[in-house]
Design a protein around this motif. Structure first.
Motif, short mmCIF file in Angstrom:
data_model
loop_
_atom_site.label_atom_id
_atom_site.label_comp_id
_atom_site.label_asym_id
_atom_site.label_seq_id
_atom_site.Cartn_x
_atom_site.Cartn_y
_atom_site.Cartn_z
N ASN A 1 0.83 -1.20 0.00
CA ASN A 1 0.00 0.00 0.00
C ASN A 1 0.87 1.26 0.00
N VAL A 2 1.88 1.27 0.84
CA VAL A 2 2.79 2.43 0.91
C VAL A 2 3.56 2.58 -0.41
N GLY A 3 4.13 1.48 -0.90
CA GLY A 3 4.96 1.54 -2.10
C GLY A 3 4.20 1.95 -3.34
N MET A 4 3.02 1.39 -3.55
CA MET A 4 2.27 1.67 -4.77
C MET A 4 1.67 3.07 -4.78
N THR A 5 1.43 3.65 -3.60
CA THR A 5 0.89 5.00 -3.55
C THR A 5 1.88 6.02 -4.09
N ILE A 6 3.17 5.70 -4.04
CA ILE A 6 4.20 6.61 -4.55
C ILE A 6 3.95 6.95 -6.02
N PHE A 7 3.50 5.97 -6.81
CA PHE A 7 3.25 6.22 -8.23
C PHE A 7 2.21 7.32 -8.43
N ALA A 8 1.21 7.34 -7.55
CA ALA A 8 0.19 8.38 -7.64
C ALA A 8 0.79 9.75 -7.32
N LEU A 9 1.64 9.81 -6.30
CA LEU A 9 2.23 11.09 -5.92
C LEU A 9 3.07 11.67 -7.05
N ILE A 10 3.71 10.81 -7.83
CA ILE A 10 4.57 11.27 -8.92
C ILE A 10 3.77 11.63 -10.16
N TYR A 11 2.78 10.80 -10.50
CA TYR A 11 2.14 10.92 -11.81
C TYR A 11 0.67 11.35 -11.80
N ILE A 12 0.07 11.50 -10.63
CA ILE A 12 -1.39 11.67 -10.60
C ILE A 12 -1.85 12.92 -11.35
N ASP A 13 -1.06 14.01 -11.34
CA ASP A 13 -1.47 15.22 -12.04
C ASP A 13 -1.35 15.07 -13.55
N ARG A 14 -0.48 14.18 -14.01
CA ARG A 14 -0.40 13.89 -15.44
C ARG A 14 -1.49 12.90 -15.85
#
Length: 536
Positions: free
Chosen positions: A319-332
């Motif tokens: 859960n912690v690791g996969m949420t990082i992808f959202a923090l990096i790319y969610i605005d794109r």
């Protein structure tokens, strides 16, 4: 007093409020399977109190559901009240109030002498979580540049995942302590993040939009310059955003009705429906059920004791690791695509688990696996490992999609005049469904067994269809531009991400229409500021 202007530092402090929710989830999920907890709050034949007996059954399934549901029940009321607190005292101060309430609840939970006292303490904790979970996204979204808004608001979900992970391992470590200190220590340690949050908020600015709403234009201008332009009050994007806020405030002055009834007027009702649906569907994915009761699910798959707890903790790491992808790319990525992709993937894993359980599983012996009534079904061998794998894949699908977007999306939907109250209502809908699921899932595992997965699979199917037709894209737009999108009535499936456009604007490259508007108002704004400075 020095105020912090870096949006990432502001976010890192503010989203500790999300961590409180995470602490609560795993302080319960990691503890309900321990003998210390079961024996102290036992309702089985051995009687109440910790007496060293190793086979206590703990609270009855419906009572355990009530203990777990006390927190979201309190959060429902806290979220509703948060709109009033936030509009009156400010976003920053209302979160600080939530910190004080959290400490009071944690003291009661830590000192619990019986189930009733535990329920009251968890309800008070929930009231605090309701305030923080509703107002932290509002606060951060009103401070953040549009191109970073999704990233920083989504950090609330990341903080929740960290809270879950940290408290789970604290609770797991404490499970080796003899006596009731095994659960009292982690419940007491819950106060630490609230204290840190309260102190950290002292150094953070207030929301510029809240300041403007309360006619504090100089402070509003200062905060915009501090956060968006390193203190440059004359930066083009700062001037543009100040003017958009001014136009919105002028509109709101001529529309003074800002009660909760405003949300149910025709022009606002669709937005309310979307915001509430986002929060309700995020619960009906079944994710928080997985978090609270994962030890029951893995118990049915043949895991027990330390093996069960360690296997359960792996999903928290995912859960912690996969949420990082959202923090990096969610605005794109935007908002729609993650919701659609996440819903589809989670639906697949839920149906897969239901099929595995139904095909290869069998009813557990009377009283459940290892005398846990909620573990009413059993499965072993390769199919059991497949159930565990699908559970991990479910978490990996939720973490970068519905997890962060369910917090990012609602504050973006509403105009300033109702944003505090609107997000309070949407968040309260999250908590009332969290309450219902927390309470009813343990008895559901007892009575309908593997069919619980079918129910959540149907929910996931419905939500994915709903998102496609009704949820417009808000990424890459200022909060004021989102207002225009709804007033124009653009169909949801025709909206798109405008990330590059907003990045150019923040860098000082403003399109011709915006530039013309800025030229019209730049002189009056500067004149007004000069007049204020001269008067001072």
């Amino acid at each position: 007093m020095h105020q912090i202007g870096n949006i990432y530092i502001i976010t890192a402090i503010a989203v500790i409020g999300g961590g409180l929710f995470g602490f609560d989830i795993s302080s319960m999920s990691a503890i309900i399977g321990t003998q210390q907890y079961k024996c102290y709050f036992n309702q089985g034949p051995h009687g109440p109190g910790f007496d060293g007996i190793d086979d206590c059954s703990g609270p009855a399934s419906d009572v355990q559901g009530g203990i777990t549901a006390a927190m979201p029940g309190g959060s429902f009321l806290g979220a509703l009240c948060s709109g009033i607190l936030s509009d009156r005292f400010g976003r920053n101060t209302s979160i600080q109030i939530g910190c004080v309430i959290w400490c009071i609840g944690s003291i009661l939970v830590c000192a619990s002498q019986n189930i009733g006292m535990l329920v009251v303490g968890r309800f008070i904790n929930g009231f605090s979580v309701g305030i923080c979970s509703a107002q932290v996204p509002v606060y951060v979204s009103e401070l953040a540049p549009p191109s970073k808004r999704g990233r920083v608001v989504g950090a609330q979900q990341w903080a929740i995942t960290w809270g879950i992970l940290i408290m789970f391992y604290i609770s797991y470590g404490c499970s080796y302590i003899q006596g009731n200190a095994a659960f009292r220590i982690p419940w007491g340690l819950q106060m630490i993040p609230a204290i840190l949050l309260f102190v950290g908020l002292i150094f953070l600015p207030e929301s510029p939009r809240w300041l403007a709403k309360h006619d504090q234009w100089e402070r509003c201008h200062d905060v915009l310059a501090l956060v968006h332009a390193k203190g440059d009050r004359d930066a083009p994007f700062v001037m543009l955003e100040l003017q958009e806020i001014r136009q919105m405030i002028e509109f709101e002055i001529s529309n003074k009705d800002v009660s909760y009834l405003e949300l149910f007027k025709p022009k606002m009702l669709n937005r309310l429906h979307i915001g509430m649906s986002t929060q309700i569907w995020s619960q009906l994915t079944g994710m928080n059920v997985m978090m609270y009761y994962i030890t029951y699910v893995f118990g049915m798959a043949g895991l027990s004791g330390d093996t069960n707890l360690i296997a359960s903790s792996i999903q928290y790491v995912i859960n912690v690791g996969m949420t990082i992808f959202a923090l990096i790319y969610i605005d794109r990525w935007g908002r729609r695509i993650p919701l659609l992709v996440g819903g589809t993937l989670m639906m697949i894993w839920m149906y897969a688990n239901a099929g595995l359980m139904a095909t290869y599983g069998s009813p557990a012996p009377p009283g459940g696996v290892d005398h846990v009534p909620e573990e009413s079904w059993q499965i072993s061998g390769a199919p059991a490992r497949a159930v565990i794998a699908c559970t991990y894949l479910f978490v990996a699908s939720y973490a970068p999609t519905w997890g962060p977007v369910s917090w990012i999306y609602p504050p973006e939907l509403f105009p300033l005049r109702v944003r505090g109250k609107a997000v309070a209502v949407t968040t309260s809908s999250n908590w009332i469904f969290n309450f219902a699921l927390s309470y009813f899932v343990p008895p559901a595992f007892v009575n309908i067994q593997w069919k619980v997965y079918i129910i959540f699979g149907v929910f996931l199917t419905a939500m994915t269809i709903h998102v496609f037709f009704m949820f417009p894209e808000t990424s890459g737009k200022t909060l004021e531009e989102v207002e225009e999108l709804f007033l124009e009535g653009v169909p949801a499936w025709k909206t798109k991400v405008e990330y590059n456009k907003i990045r150019r604007a923040e860098g000082g490259v403003i399109d011709s229409e915006k530039e013309a508007a800025l030229r019209q108002v730049e002189s009056p704004v500067k004149t007004e500021n000069a007049d204020v400075s001269k008067a001072t």
